[in-house]
Write a protein that holds these residues in place. Structure first.
Motif, PDB file in Angstrom:
ATOM      1  N   ILE A 143     -11.010  10.842 -27.227  1.00  0.00           N
ATOM      2  CA  ILE A 143     -10.139  11.854 -27.795  1.00  0.00           C
ATOM      3  C   ILE A 143      -8.705  11.538 -27.368  1.00  0.00           C
ATOM      4  CG2 ILE A 143      -9.523  14.297 -27.750  1.00  0.00           C
ATOM      5  CD1 ILE A 143     -12.462  14.945 -27.349  1.00  0.00           C
ATOM      6  N   ILE A 144      -7.768  11.582 -28.310  1.00  0.00           N
ATOM      7  CA  ILE A 144      -6.368  11.290 -28.032  1.00  0.00           C
ATOM      8  C   ILE A 144      -5.521  12.479 -28.462  1.00  0.00           C
ATOM      9  CG2 ILE A 144      -4.406   9.776 -28.567  1.00  0.00           C
ATOM     10  CD1 ILE A 144      -6.478   7.561 -29.163  1.00  0.00           C
ATOM     11  N   ALA A 145      -4.802  13.080 -27.514  1.00  0.00           N
ATOM     12  CA  ALA A 145      -3.854  14.134 -27.854  1.00  0.00           C
ATOM     13  C   ALA A 145      -2.624  13.488 -28.485  1.00  0.00           C
ATOM     14  CB  ALA A 145      -3.471  14.922 -26.605  1.00  0.00           C
ATOM     15  N   VAL A 146      -2.170  14.030 -29.604  1.00  0.00           N
ATOM     16  CA  VAL A 146      -1.062  13.431 -30.350  1.00  0.00           C
ATOM     17  C   VAL A 146       0.208  14.233 -30.107  1.00  0.00           C
ATOM     18  CG1 VAL A 146      -0.198  12.798 -32.629  1.00  0.00           C
ATOM     19  CG2 VAL A 146      -2.641  12.557 -32.098  1.00  0.00           C
ATOM     20  N   THR A 147       1.186  13.590 -29.498  1.00  0.00           N
ATOM     21  CA  THR A 147       2.457  14.259 -29.192  1.00  0.00           C
ATOM     22  C   THR A 147       3.675  13.450 -29.607  1.00  0.00           C
ATOM     23  OG1 THR A 147       2.389  13.312 -26.953  1.00  0.00           O
ATOM     24  CG2 THR A 147       1.464  15.534 -27.234  1.00  0.00           C
ATOM     25  N   ASP A 148       3.483  12.189 -29.971  1.00  0.00           N
ATOM     26  CA  ASP A 148       4.600  11.333 -30.358  1.00  0.00           C
ATOM     27  C   ASP A 148       4.083  10.209 -31.239  1.00  0.00           C
ATOM     28  OD1 ASP A 148       3.246   9.670 -28.569  1.00  0.00           O
ATOM     29  OD2 ASP A 148       4.735   9.877 -26.973  1.00  0.00           O
ATOM     30  N   LEU A 149       4.967   9.310 -31.636  1.00  0.00           N
ATOM     31  CA  LEU A 149       4.575   8.243 -32.551  1.00  0.00           C
ATOM     32  C   LEU A 149       3.528   7.325 -31.935  1.00  0.00           C
ATOM     33  CD1 LEU A 149       4.905   6.754 -35.228  1.00  0.00           C
ATOM     34  CD2 LEU A 149       6.812   5.479 -34.207  1.00  0.00           C
ATOM     35  N   ALA A 150       3.692   6.973 -30.671  1.00  0.00           N
ATOM     36  CA  ALA A 150       2.751   6.058 -30.028  1.00  0.00           C
ATOM     37  C   ALA A 150       1.341   6.639 -30.015  1.00  0.00           C
ATOM     38  CB  ALA A 150       3.207   5.735 -28.611  1.00  0.00           C
ATOM     39  N   SER A 151       1.199   7.920 -29.665  1.00  0.00           N
ATOM     40  CA  SER A 151      -0.138   8.529 -29.614  1.00  0.00           C
ATOM     41  C   SER A 151      -0.689   8.745 -31.015  1.00  0.00           C
ATOM     42  CB  SER A 151      -0.097   9.844 -28.826  1.00  0.00           C
ATOM     43  OG  SER A 151       0.880  10.726 -29.337  1.00  0.00           O
ATOM     44  N   ALA A 152       0.177   9.002 -31.999  1.00  0.00           N
ATOM     45  CA  ALA A 152      -0.285   9.140 -33.380  1.00  0.00           C
ATOM     46  C   ALA A 152      -0.867   7.825 -33.883  1.00  0.00           C
ATOM     47  CB  ALA A 152       0.858   9.589 -34.289  1.00  0.00           C
ATOM     48  N   LEU A 153      -0.156   6.729 -33.628  1.00  0.00           N
ATOM     49  CA  LEU A 153      -0.650   5.417 -34.052  1.00  0.00           C
ATOM     50  C   LEU A 153      -1.929   5.044 -33.309  1.00  0.00           C
ATOM     51  CD1 LEU A 153       2.714   3.445 -34.330  1.00  0.00           C
ATOM     52  CD2 LEU A 153       1.421   4.579 -36.145  1.00  0.00           C
ATOM     53  N   ALA A 154      -2.023   5.435 -32.029  1.00  0.00           N
ATOM     54  CA  ALA A 154      -3.236   5.158 -31.251  1.00  0.00           C
ATOM     55  C   ALA A 154      -4.427   5.923 -31.820  1.00  0.00           C
ATOM     56  CB  ALA A 154      -3.020   5.526 -29.782  1.00  0.00           C
ATOM     57  N   ALA A 155      -4.217   7.159 -32.247  1.00  0.00           N
ATOM     58  CA  ALA A 155      -5.307   7.957 -32.829  1.00  0.00           C
ATOM     59  C   ALA A 155      -5.789   7.336 -34.138  1.00  0.00           C
ATOM     60  CB  ALA A 155      -4.836   9.394 -33.060  1.00  0.00           C
ATOM     61  N   ILE A 156      -4.847   6.910 -34.975  1.00  0.00           N
ATOM     62  CA  ILE A 156      -5.221   6.269 -36.233  1.00  0.00           C
ATOM     63  C   ILE A 156      -5.961   4.963 -35.970  1.00  0.00           C
ATOM     64  CG2 ILE A 156      -4.335   5.219 -38.351  1.00  0.00           C
ATOM     65  CD1 ILE A 156      -2.000   7.227 -38.172  1.00  0.00           C
ATOM     66  N   GLU A 157      -5.484   4.209 -34.998  1.00  0.00           N
ATOM     67  CA  GLU A 157      -6.132   2.941 -34.657  1.00  0.00           C
ATOM     68  C   GLU A 157      -7.557   3.164 -34.164  1.00  0.00           C
ATOM     69  OE1 GLU A 157      -5.911  -1.310 -34.398  1.00  0.00           O
ATOM     70  OE2 GLU A 157      -4.680   0.205 -35.370  1.00  0.00           O
ATOM     71  N   GLU A 158      -7.765   4.235 -33.405  1.00  0.00           N
ATOM     72  CA  GLU A 158      -9.119   4.552 -32.925  1.00  0.00           C
ATOM     73  C   GLU A 158     -10.060   4.789 -34.107  1.00  0.00           C
ATOM     74  OE1 GLU A 158     -12.016   5.105 -30.037  1.00  0.00           O
ATOM     75  OE2 GLU A 158      -9.906   4.715 -29.585  1.00  0.00           O
ATOM     76  N   ILE A 159      -9.591   5.533 -35.094  1.00  0.00           N
ATOM     77  CA  ILE A 159     -10.404   5.806 -36.279  1.00  0.00           C
ATOM     78  C   ILE A 159     -10.682   4.520 -37.044  1.00  0.00           C
ATOM     79  CG2 ILE A 159     -10.459   6.999 -38.500  1.00  0.00           C
ATOM     80  CD1 ILE A 159      -8.625   9.149 -37.235  1.00  0.00           C
ATOM     81  N   GLU A 160      -9.653   3.712 -37.248  1.00  0.00           N
ATOM     82  CA  GLU A 160      -9.804   2.488 -38.035  1.00  0.00           C
ATOM     83  C   GLU A 160     -10.733   1.489 -37.352  1.00  0.00           C
ATOM     84  OE1 GLU A 160      -6.263   1.278 -40.706  1.00  0.00           O
ATOM     85  OE2 GLU A 160      -5.403   1.734 -38.747  1.00  0.00           O
ATOM     86  N   GLU A 161     -10.559   1.309 -36.047  1.00  0.00           N
ATOM     87  CA  GLU A 161     -11.373   0.301 -35.357  1.00  0.00           C
ATOM     88  C   GLU A 161     -12.838   0.701 -35.325  1.00  0.00           C
ATOM     89  OE1 GLU A 161      -9.571  -0.443 -31.570  1.00  0.00           O
ATOM     90  OE2 GLU A 161      -8.059  -1.779 -32.416  1.00  0.00           O
ATOM     91  N   GLN A 162     -13.127   1.991 -35.141  1.00  0.00           N
ATOM     92  CA  GLN A 162     -14.527   2.404 -35.145  1.00  0.00           C
ATOM     93  C   GLN A 162     -15.136   2.279 -36.539  1.00  0.00           C
ATOM     94  OE1 GLN A 162     -14.983   6.314 -33.308  1.00  0.00           O
ATOM     95  NE2 GLN A 162     -15.597   5.307 -31.426  1.00  0.00           N
ATOM     96  N   GLY A 163     -14.318   2.392 -37.559  1.00  0.00           N
ATOM     97  CA  GLY A 163     -14.851   2.294 -38.910  1.00  0.00           C
ATOM     98  C   GLY A 163     -14.942   0.877 -39.427  1.00  0.00           C
ATOM     99  N   GLU A 164     -13.892   0.073 -39.159  1.00  0.00           N
ATOM    100  CA  GLU A 164     -13.782  -1.229 -39.819  1.00  0.00           C
ATOM    101  C   GLU A 164     -13.835  -2.426 -38.886  1.00  0.00           C
ATOM    102  OE1 GLU A 164     -10.312  -1.152 -42.427  1.00  0.00           O
ATOM    103  OE2 GLU A 164     -10.376   1.015 -42.227  1.00  0.00           O
ATOM    104  N   GLY A 165     -13.595  -2.211 -37.602  1.00  0.00           N
ATOM    105  CA  GLY A 165     -13.656  -3.329 -36.678  1.00  0.00           C
ATOM    106  C   GLY A 165     -12.358  -3.552 -35.917  1.00  0.00           C
ATOM    107  N   LEU A 166     -12.463  -4.229 -34.799  1.00  0.00           N
ATOM    108  CA  LEU A 166     -11.329  -4.467 -33.913  1.00  0.00           C
ATOM    109  C   LEU A 166     -10.301  -5.359 -34.593  1.00  0.00           C
ATOM    110  CD1 LEU A 166     -10.504  -3.741 -30.991  1.00  0.00           C
ATOM    111  CD2 LEU A 166     -11.531  -5.889 -30.266  1.00  0.00           C
ATOM    112  N   LYS A 167      -9.070  -4.872 -34.650  1.00  0.00           N
ATOM    113  CA  LYS A 167      -7.950  -5.619 -35.232  1.00  0.00           C
ATOM    114  C   LYS A 167      -8.219  -6.005 -36.694  1.00  0.00           C
ATOM    115  CE  LYS A 167      -6.812  -7.530 -30.695  1.00  0.00           C
ATOM    116  NZ  LYS A 167      -6.712  -8.757 -29.864  1.00  0.00           N
ATOM    117  N   HIS A 168      -9.189  -5.310 -37.310  1.00  0.00           N
ATOM    118  CA  HIS A 168      -9.519  -5.534 -38.724  1.00  0.00           C
ATOM    119  C   HIS A 168     -10.021  -6.955 -39.002  1.00  0.00           C
ATOM    120  CE1 HIS A 168      -7.427  -1.736 -39.130  1.00  0.00           C
ATOM    121  NE2 HIS A 168      -6.382  -2.282 -38.563  1.00  0.00           N
ATOM    122  N   THR A 169     -10.400  -7.675 -37.954  1.00  0.00           N
ATOM    123  CA  THR A 169     -10.898  -9.040 -38.149  1.00  0.00           C
ATOM    124  C   THR A 169     -12.213  -9.280 -37.416  1.00  0.00           C
ATOM    125  OG1 THR A 169      -9.614  -9.858 -36.248  1.00  0.00           O
ATOM    126  CG2 THR A 169      -8.570  -9.973 -38.415  1.00  0.00           C
TER     127      THR A 169
END
Length: 316
Positions: A143-169
């Motif tokens: 779980i990532i609390a979102v308070t700024d751009l860095a944490s927002a991007l980290a939250a999105i990355e967490e969703i993407e990596e669990q769905g599609e894979g690490l670094k998309h490769t």
């Protein structure tokens, strides 16, 4: 839900872990919305799709049905989680892959922060964030609390990596398998590949190689013969089957109501939602063991909206 208990243990673990992590993704999405001053709304008729349906804002290139677990259903899961091509552009509407949609959200955050400043963009109440301290999440990921751009991007990355894979490769998502912590975990798309092939990925495998690890059995026949897409309108009001289906829908909407409360400032409602999830599993299996009245097919959950005024007190 349509897997019969006691069968397909490996498949059940794969699907259960995906469901738990999708709940994490919903929590992260709520944190992102709250961070910019929004309010997550789950308790409304339009939130629940009417099946069969296409993914919201997608290019509508495939249909998502309510259907039993089959190779065809698995193929739909794979289309939902399909990784985008490396050079695929962001797409905020009519997207071709979910990854392109998330890339558009990332681009939006970066653009707004560049023009307005982070303080103006992340103006939501911090107290509405679901934090690791507020809820003891036991699945893979964080779980990532979102308070700024860095944490927002980290939250999105967490969703993407669990769905599609690490670094998309890579097939891996950077976490440990929730059922087998000694094993590295693969992303959702590649977990579905494992089920399709009946074989685990192992270190050194790539998206191109496919899984080369130990095989496991997938029994496609150990599934309830549910009637795809059945709804309450298919059964007489007041009949035992209709009452059971109504109870499932009431419990499901009660769960959504608890989640909405949790994402809008009352995080303890996440704990109230947990028993409802277990109840839904029991009710779903009862439905899928009940003849639908037209041959060997059985009923199934319909996931229909029930207004709060129509819910019994225990689920309201």
């Amino acid at each position: 839900y349509s897997l019969k208990p006691g069968s397909n243990q490996e498949v059940a673990e794969v699907l259960t872990s995906v469901v738990i992590e999708e709940m994490l993704h919903m929590t992260l999405a709520a944190n992102l919305l709250n961070a910019v001053g929004g309010s997550p709304v789950l308790d409304r008729p339009g939130f629940i799709p009417s099946y069969p349906t296409c993914l919201p804002h997608s290019a509508e290139s495939f249909v998502v049905p309510l259907a039993p677990f089959t190779p065809e259903t698995l193929a739909v899961f794979m289309k939902i989680e399909k990784p985008e091509e490396h050079d695929a552009p962001p797409e905020d509407d009519h997207y071709h892959t979910i990854g392109q949609f998330y890339r558009a959200i990332e681009e939006g955050f970066r653009s707004l922060c560049g023009s307005l400043g982070e303080r103006a963009v992340f103006s939501g109440e911090v107290s509405r964030q679901i934090t690791p301290d507020a809820f003891d999440y036991t699945g893979s990921g964080r779980i990532i609390a979102v308070t700024d751009l860095a944490s927002a991007l980290a939250a999105i990355e967490e969703i993407e990596e669990q769905g599609e894979g690490l670094k998309h490769t890579e097939v891996w998502d950077g976490d440990r398998d929730m059922f087998h912590p000694v094993r590295e975990e693969v992303a959702h798309y590649f977990r579905f590949v494992e089920v399709r092939e009946g074989r685990w990925f192992q270190r050194g495998d790539t998206p191109a190689s496919g899984p080369t690890g130990d095989p496991f059995a997938v029994d496609w026949t150990a599934v309830y013969p549910v009637k795809p897409g059945c709804g309450t309108q298919d059964f007489r009001e007041g009949s035992p089957l209709r009452e059971r289906m109504d109870l499932f829908n009431a419990t499901y909407c009660g769960l959504l109501r608890d989640l909405q409360r949790a994402f809008n400032g009352d995080p303890w409602h996440l704990y109230a939602a947990m028993p409802a999830m277990l109840t839904l599993r029991t009710l779903a299996r009862e439905l899928m063991q009940t003849p639908a009245g037209d041959g060997p097919q059985t009923a199934c959950p319909s996931f229909e909206y029930v207004p709060a005024a129509q819910l019994p007190p225990a689920t309201c």
